[in-house]
Design an enzyme around this catalytic site. Sequence first.
Site, PDB file in Angstrom:
ATOM      1  N   ASP A 260     -55.014 -81.675 -99.489  1.00  0.00           N
ATOM      2  CA  ASP A 260     -56.225 -81.866-100.287  1.00  0.00           C
ATOM      3  C   ASP A 260     -55.903 -82.463-101.659  1.00  0.00           C
ATOM      4  O   ASP A 260     -54.841 -82.205-102.215  1.00  0.00           O
ATOM      5  CB  ASP A 260     -56.923 -80.510-100.464  1.00  0.00           C
ATOM      6  CG  ASP A 260     -58.361 -80.671-100.900  1.00  0.00           C
ATOM      7  OD1 ASP A 260     -58.875 -81.799-100.899  1.00  0.00           O
ATOM      8  OD2 ASP A 260     -58.982 -79.650-101.255  1.00  0.00           O
TER       9      ASP A 260
ATOM     10  N   ASN B  19     -65.558 -84.193 -91.874  1.00  0.00           N
ATOM     11  CA  ASN B  19     -65.188 -85.373 -92.682  1.00  0.00           C
ATOM     12  C   ASN B  19     -65.868 -86.670 -92.228  1.00  0.00           C
ATOM     13  O   ASN B  19     -65.850 -87.674 -92.945  1.00  0.00           O
ATOM     14  CB  ASN B  19     -63.666 -85.573 -92.701  1.00  0.00           C
ATOM     15  CG  ASN B  19     -62.935 -84.573 -93.581  1.00  0.00           C
ATOM     16  OD1 ASN B  19     -61.778 -84.234 -93.342  1.00  0.00           O
ATOM     17  ND2 ASN B  19     -63.603 -84.063 -94.620  1.00  0.00           N
TER      18      ASN B  19
HETATM   19  C1  FPP Z   1     -58.763 -84.263 -98.486  1.00  0.00           C
HETATM   20  O1  FPP Z   1     -58.657 -84.724 -99.810  1.00  0.00           O
HETATM   21  C2  FPP Z   1     -58.036 -85.170 -97.650  1.00  0.00           C
HETATM   22  C3  FPP Z   1     -58.512 -85.771 -96.542  1.00  0.00           C
HETATM   23  C4  FPP Z   1     -59.879 -85.550 -96.005  1.00  0.00           C
HETATM   24  C5  FPP Z   1     -57.677 -86.733 -95.792  1.00  0.00           C
HETATM   25  C6  FPP Z   1     -56.253 -86.308 -95.633  1.00  0.00           C
HETATM   26  C7  FPP Z   1     -55.518 -87.424 -95.083  1.00  0.00           C
HETATM   27  C8  FPP Z   1     -54.280 -87.784 -95.462  1.00  0.00           C
HETATM   28  C9  FPP Z   1     -53.443 -87.060 -96.433  1.00  0.00           C
HETATM   29  C10 FPP Z   1     -53.681 -88.968 -94.837  1.00  0.00           C
HETATM   30  C11 FPP Z   1     -52.932 -88.475 -93.648  1.00  0.00           C
HETATM   31  C12 FPP Z   1     -52.369 -89.610 -92.959  1.00  0.00           C
HETATM   32  C13 FPP Z   1     -51.684 -89.505 -91.847  1.00  0.00           C
HETATM   33  C14 FPP Z   1     -51.082 -90.713 -91.303  1.00  0.00           C
HETATM   34  C15 FPP Z   1     -51.525 -88.237 -91.141  1.00  0.00           C
HETATM   35  P1  FPP Z   1     -59.955 -85.320-100.505  1.00  0.00           P
HETATM   36  O2  FPP Z   1     -60.069 -86.756-100.171  1.00  0.00           O
HETATM   37  O3  FPP Z   1     -61.124 -84.482-100.128  1.00  0.00           O
HETATM   38  O4  FPP Z   1     -59.579 -85.155-101.993  1.00  0.00           O
HETATM   39  P2  FPP Z   1     -60.576 -84.715-103.155  1.00  0.00           P
HETATM   40  O5  FPP Z   1     -60.982 -83.295-102.841  1.00  0.00           O
HETATM   41  O6  FPP Z   1     -59.740 -84.817-104.349  1.00  0.00           O
HETATM   42  O7  FPP Z   1     -61.728 -85.669-103.147  1.00  0.00           O
END
Ligand code: FPP
Length: 247
Positions: free
Chosen positions: A28, A76
Amino acid sequence: MAIFGKKKEELLTELPEVLPQHVGIIMDGNGRWAKKRGLPRPMGHIEGAKTFKKIIRHCKDIGLKHLSFYAFSTENWNRPEDEVAGLMKLFYDYLSDIHWLHEEKTRLIFMGDKARFSEKLRNKMIEVEEACKDYDEMIVFLAVNYGGRDDIANSCRKIAERVKNGELQPEDITEQTVADGLYTAGFPDVDLVIRPSGELRLSNFLIWQCAYAEYYFTDILWPDFTGKDLNDAIIDYANRNRRFGGV
Ligand code: FPP
C-alpha cells in the site's frame, strides 16, 4: 553478496532463528508515493512493482518460505480506468519476463478469480504458474482480483457441491474442510501481516488465513520499503507472545 550495505551473513545474524512460516504483505501507498513527487499514480505502481521483486529476492536470501502479496483486490476495479489499465499492463509485463523466478527457484501462485482478466493476461498467468510449479524453495502467492470473503465463499460453494453430490455430510464439515477449499489450501496460515503506508486495516486480505496472524504496521510507503524494513518487522514479530487463545 552485500544487501542494503550489509553482508548477507550480517543480515541473517540479526534475525531470529525461527522465522515466520508465512508472511503476508499489503503493498500500500503507491499512489501517495507518486503524489508526493508530483508524479501520476501509475508511476507509484511501477516503483511498487520494483519493490515487489526486490523484496522477493530479499526474502529468498533470508530463507522465508511462503509469502503472499496483495496486488489487486476485488474492489480495485472501481479505480479510474487508466489506473486499472496501467496495473494490468504492469502485471503482464512482469509475467512476460520470469527469468528471476527461475533464478530464485520460486513458485508463483495466483489467488483470485482469473476469469475477470483479459484472455491474454489470463493465459499468461496460467503459463507462469505452470512454468514454475515444480519449484518448492519459496512459494509466492500473488493476490489479484482477490477478496478474502470471496475466497471463503468459493470454498463454501465447493463444499455445497460435494454435499449435493452426496460425497460429504454436513456434520462432517470442519474448519479444515473450509481451509481445503481456499486458494492457499495445503499451505500454512499467515503468521505475520505487514502493511506499510500507515493504514491500520486488513482490507479483505486473507481474512481466514490471518485469524491468528500478528500485524505489523509502518508509515513507510510501499515503493520505499526495503529488506531492512522487512527484517525490522520479523524482529518485532519474534518478540511477540503468541498464545493462539491459550494462556
Ligand atoms: C495500493 O496502493 C496498491 C495497489 C492497489 C496496487 C499494488 C500493485 C503493485 C505494488 C504493483 C504490483 C506489481 C506486480 C507486478 C505484482 P494505493 O495505490 O492505494 O496507494 P495510496 O493508498 O497511496 O493511494
